[in-house]
Write an enzyme that holds these catalytic residues in place. Structure first.
Site, mmCIF file in Angstrom:
data_model
loop_
_atom_site.group_PDB
_atom_site.id
_atom_site.type_symbol
_atom_site.label_atom_id
_atom_site.label_comp_id
_atom_site.label_asym_id
_atom_site.label_seq_id
_atom_site.Cartn_x
_atom_site.Cartn_y
_atom_site.Cartn_z
ATOM 1 N N CYS A 41 53.403 48.360 3.658
ATOM 2 C CA CYS A 41 54.010 48.337 2.331
ATOM 3 C C CYS A 41 55.020 49.480 2.282
ATOM 4 C CB CYS A 41 52.942 48.476 1.240
ATOM 5 S SG CYS A 41 51.815 49.843 1.489
ATOM 6 N N TYR A 58 70.987 47.718 1.372
ATOM 7 C CA TYR A 58 70.658 47.127 0.073
ATOM 8 C C TYR A 58 70.159 48.241 -0.835
ATOM 9 C CZ TYR A 58 65.810 47.547 1.668
ATOM 10 O OH TYR A 58 64.616 48.045 2.136
ATOM 11 N N ARG A 133 59.285 54.163 13.080
ATOM 12 C CA ARG A 133 59.719 52.762 13.105
ATOM 13 C C ARG A 133 61.099 52.673 13.741
ATOM 14 N NH1 ARG A 133 61.033 48.822 7.946
ATOM 15 N NH2 ARG A 133 60.012 46.970 8.725
ATOM 16 N N ARG A 139 70.847 43.028 10.041
ATOM 17 C CA ARG A 139 71.290 43.048 8.648
ATOM 18 C C ARG A 139 70.755 44.282 7.902
ATOM 19 N NH1 ARG A 139 66.731 41.550 5.974
ATOM 20 N NH2 ARG A 139 65.294 40.431 7.311
ATOM 21 N N TYR A 166 60.641 46.482 14.704
ATOM 22 C CA TYR A 166 60.990 45.343 13.833
ATOM 23 C C TYR A 166 62.201 44.653 14.438
ATOM 24 C CZ TYR A 166 61.617 42.718 9.444
ATOM 25 O OH TYR A 166 61.725 41.726 8.503
ATOM 26 N N HIS A 190 55.476 41.815 11.585
ATOM 27 C CA HIS A 190 55.571 40.400 11.212
ATOM 28 C C HIS A 190 55.685 39.466 12.425
ATOM 29 C CE1 HIS A 190 56.367 42.895 7.868
ATOM 30 N NE2 HIS A 190 57.678 42.805 7.831
ATOM 31 N N ASP A 266 53.457 43.948 2.313
ATOM 32 C CA ASP A 266 54.916 44.152 2.322
ATOM 33 C C ASP A 266 55.470 44.427 0.920
ATOM 34 O OD1 ASP A 266 57.403 44.456 3.613
ATOM 35 O OD2 ASP A 266 57.987 42.418 3.093
ATOM 36 N N ASN A 271 64.520 42.624 -0.161
ATOM 37 C CA ASN A 271 65.464 41.622 0.349
ATOM 38 C C ASN A 271 65.018 40.188 0.189
ATOM 39 O OD1 ASN A 271 67.764 42.928 1.314
ATOM 40 N ND2 ASN A 271 66.588 43.758 3.015
HETATM 41 C C1 0GY Z 1 60.042 44.478 5.666
HETATM 42 C C2 0GY Z 1 61.231 43.726 5.823
HETATM 43 C C3 0GY Z 1 62.504 43.983 5.481
HETATM 44 C C4 0GY Z 1 63.060 45.224 5.106
HETATM 45 C C5 0GY Z 1 62.648 46.416 5.514
HETATM 46 O O1 0GY Z 1 62.903 48.660 5.825
HETATM 47 C C6 0GY Z 1 63.362 47.669 5.285
HETATM 48 O O2 0GY Z 1 64.385 47.678 4.602
HETATM 49 O O3 0GY Z 1 61.537 46.540 6.195
HETATM 50 C C7 0GY Z 1 63.409 42.841 5.581
HETATM 51 O O4 0GY Z 1 64.442 42.831 4.884
HETATM 52 O O5 0GY Z 1 63.133 41.910 6.368
HETATM 53 O O6 0GY Z 1 59.266 44.617 6.601
HETATM 54 O O7 0GY Z 1 59.776 45.015 4.608
#
Ligand code: 0GY
Length: 315
Positions: A41, A58, A133, A139, A166, A190, A266, A271
């Site tokens: 989260c 964003y 991370r 994006r 990620y 994920h 999450d 987004n």
């Molecule tokens: C998630 C996914 C997203 C964003 C981020 O750090 C972040 O901005 O993790 C996403 O946009 O897919 O894991 O929260």
């Protein structure tokens, strides 16, 4: 006004189309095992106290620690792992502030640059951080050279931390050599974002399963069905069976690697533009992917405790 009809407060406007989180989640039917950890989260701001990064892709609406802790209690979680979100860049203050305010019930995953000092790493550790991370989702972030990331991985290894990665499934072949050279435990966000329109037995997901099978240091979060599902938001008359197209993928990972999986809400769902998930219904997704009490105990309690609170007796 937000999607839920309440005014958006604070000095930062939402990016066009970015939805506010669900402020009236359903009480889940599924009762979480005692001691469950929400292992993925975020906290956003509040921006007036913890400004968003200039390089962000964003701008979220504020979603601070008090709201996160209220959601934790409402859903029945005992603890959280807060992952540094890209909108805060490498300024980890909002995340560490939440860790410190939690009475040891929150661990953090930070973003750091190669310029981070050893003292700063020690302070992050004292604040509750146990991982960094590395984000490869184009994006969300600008490119960081792999030699910089590998240098960071070597330094944080000495603190006993792990690396969270990620990325999108289509990029796994290109990133394979880098990922498999990482010296720490590696936690994939994920499930590496599979394309769930492709078969669960297909070549793309097989590569992800091989990644986990051949590398015992690799773990996966079986989270974010709402992000991966193409079936879209749950139909009103079918809401407790939401996101079914993701079930075969997550269930496969849980059943093959029961000791290396984690789950998280999450929240506050950065987004998401099509629909904002109901966190209670996300919790009700868990028994579909972890179908026995023993699997759920590992997913929600034993695994995250081993990774984030190993010092606790019995973890
Ligand atoms: C998630 C996914 C997203 C964003 C981020 O750090 C972040 O901005 O993790 C996403 O946009 O897919 O894991 O929260």
């Amino acid at each position: 006004m937000s999607a839920t009809g309440k005014p958006v407060t604070g000095p930062f406007e939402k990016t066009k189309g970015w939805l506010d989180w669900c402020d009236s989640p359903t009480k889940p039917d599924f009762v979480l095992p005692p001691g469950s950890v929400d292992s993925h989260c975020h906290v956003f701001g509040p921006g007036a106290e913890f400004p968003y990064a200039p390089e962000r892709k964003y701008t979220p609406c504020d979603a601070g620690k008090a709201q996160l802790f209220a959601l934790r209690d409402y859903l029945g979680f005992a603890r959280n792992v807060i992952v540094q979100a890209t909108c805060h860049g490498a300024d980890n203050r909002a995340m560490v502030d939440a860790c410190l305010a939690s009475g040891d019930r929150v661990r953090g995953v930070a973003t750091v640059r190669r310029t981070v000092s050893d003292d700063e790493l020690k302070q992050l550790h004292a604040g509750g951080v146990r991982g960094v991370r590395f984000n490869f989702v184009k994006r969300l972030v600008d490119f960081t050279p792999k030699d910089e990331l590998m240098e960071i991985a070597g330094r944080i290894q000495k603190l006993g931390w792990h690396v969270v990665i990620y990325f999108e499934a289509v990029d796994l072949p290109e990133l394979w050599d880098f990922f498999t050279a990482l010296p720490t435990t590696v936690v994939v966000d994920h499930m590496g974002r599979p394309d769930v329109t492709k078969p669960v037995d297909g070549r793309e997901f097989a590569l992800f399963l091989k990644f986990m099978r051949d590398h015992s240091n690799v773990w996966s979060k079986v989270s974010c069905p709402e992000r991966l599902s193409v079936a879209g938001p749950p139909a009103l008359n079918d809401e407790r069976n939401a996101y079914r197209d993701v079930v075969p993928f997550a269930r496969r990972v849980v059943e093959e690697f029961p000791n290396r999986v984690l789950w998280g809400t999450d929240w506050p769902h950065p987004n998401l533009k099509d629909h904002m998930p109901d966190d209670g219904l996300l919790v009700d997704f868990i028994p579909h992917i972890a179908t026995t009490a023993a699997l759920r105990q590992k997913l929600l309690v034993d695994n995250p405790m081993r990774l984030y609170w190993p010092e606790e007796k019995g973890a």
